[in-house]
Design an enzyme around this catalytic site. Structure first.
Site, PDB file in Angstrom:
ATOM      1  N   HIS A  22       7.834   5.481  -1.289  1.00  0.00           N
ATOM      2  CA  HIS A  22       6.968   6.885  -1.631  1.00  0.00           C
ATOM      3  C   HIS A  22       5.760   6.598  -2.275  1.00  0.00           C
ATOM      4  CE1 HIS A  22       6.430  11.107  -1.635  1.00  0.00           C
ATOM      5  NE2 HIS A  22       6.784  11.248  -2.957  1.00  0.00           N
TER       6      HIS A  22
ATOM      7  N   ASP B 299       9.132   5.023   3.007  1.00  0.00           N
ATOM      8  CA  ASP B 299       9.202   6.441   2.750  1.00  0.00           C
ATOM      9  C   ASP B 299       9.348   7.380   4.038  1.00  0.00           C
ATOM     10  OD1 ASP B 299       8.712   9.007   1.540  1.00  0.00           O
ATOM     11  OD2 ASP B 299       6.760   8.819   1.380  1.00  0.00           O
TER      12      ASP B 299
ATOM     13  N   SER C  67       2.383  13.068  -2.973  1.00  0.00           N
ATOM     14  CA  SER C  67       3.578  14.109  -3.284  1.00  0.00           C
ATOM     15  C   SER C  67       3.547  15.296  -4.011  1.00  0.00           C
ATOM     16  CB  SER C  67       4.303  12.837  -4.304  1.00  0.00           C
ATOM     17  OG  SER C  67       5.819  13.372  -4.304  1.00  0.00           O
TER      18      SER C  67
END
Ligand SMILES: *[C@@H]1O[C@H](CO)[C@@H](O)[C@H](O)[C@H]1NC(C)=O
Length: 261
Positions: A239, A212, A157
């Site tokens: 995610h 995700d 991320s």
């Protein structure tokens, strides 16, 4: 009469004895298996908890980023003659602690397997004070200061804002800077062109969660242009897919690391 009484007693004690032995074996197997993800088998023989692996914690590593001192907190496991070095970054809601605690124990897991592992708190997260260094220069400085040898970089991320500039800064020598790349739905993949991805010769394990559908899908769409990649979708995972599927995440990582060794 007497004899049958003796036999009777012997049978009873035999039953008790067998019961004790069987019970003992079952108890031993159950207890040595322990509590799920925190234990593992090494070579199918000795059984030890990964949580027994020692994690060193440092809160004030000083790194020189283009003449500016940046303080970095990190966690580390080390072994003699590591198979490879692995550098773990983290997402916006996380920090180095994420990799050494429930449900992950990732540093301990790979430490036990013979890798040197380091997880840093990115500037402004965990115990690292806020700072805004040049992202590529920052990772270069951390890697230099910790004497990491072309580490495999695990980048979930938000940490894409560090790992991508680092990789794209010097694509010609990328393998001497990073032996393998494990992006977990990082941000900013859209900042680079298909042609740029095609020129990045680093082996990659592109791993993301099935659920995700935003950053995961965008990053996949960009990473599909990499020449050397393994793509893994973790079923039902969100995610931060590693949190939902720690065991699968680790086993895909293990297979990838073995392949690029
Ligand atoms: C990507 O582009 C955005 C917008 O131009 C910029 O703010 C960001 O720093 C860039 N990040 C990376 C990793 O290239």
């Amino acid at each position: 009469m007497n004899t049958s009484g003796v036999i009777q007693l012997n049978k009873t004690s035999q039953v008790i004895l067998i019961g004790l032995v069987v019970g003992g074996i079952i108890w031993f197997k159950m207890s040595s298996r322990g509590s799920g993800s925190s234990t593992m088998e090494v070579g199918g023989a000795s059984v030890a908890k990964v949580t027994d692996v020692v994690v060193k914690e440092v809160k004030d590593l000083k790194v020189d980023v283009n003449g500016e001192a940046v303080i970095v907190a990190y966690r580390e496991t080390s072994v003699d003659k590591p198979k490879m070095d692995i550098l773990f970054l983290h997402g916006q809601a996380f920090k180095s602690l994420t990799w050494v605690s429930e449900p992950m124990w990732t540093l301990q897991h790979f430490g036990k397997l013979g890798y040197r592992t380091v997880a840093i708190d990115l500037p402004g997260f965990g115990d690292s004070p806020r700072a805004t260094p040049d992202p590529a220069a920052f990772l270069e400085a951390v890697i230099r200061e910790l004497k990491l040898n072309a580490p495999v970089i695990v980048s979930p991320s938000m940490s894409g804002s560090y790992s991508l500039p680092y990789l794209f800064k010097d694509t010609k020598h990328v393998l001497s800077r990073c032996r393998g790349y494990i992006p977990v739905a990082p941000v900013y993949t859209e900042n680079y062109t298909a042609k740029q991805y095609a020129s990045l010769q680093v082996p990659a394990l592109v791993i993301y969660g099935e659920k995700d559908v935003t950053i995961g899908k965008v990053s996949l769409n960009n990473f599909k242009n990499l020449p050397k990649k393994t793509i893994v979708e973790l079923e039902g995972a969100r995610h931060p897919c590693y949190l939902d599927r720690p065991d699968e995440f680790h086993s895909h990582m293990e297979a990838f690391l073995e392949k690029i060794r």
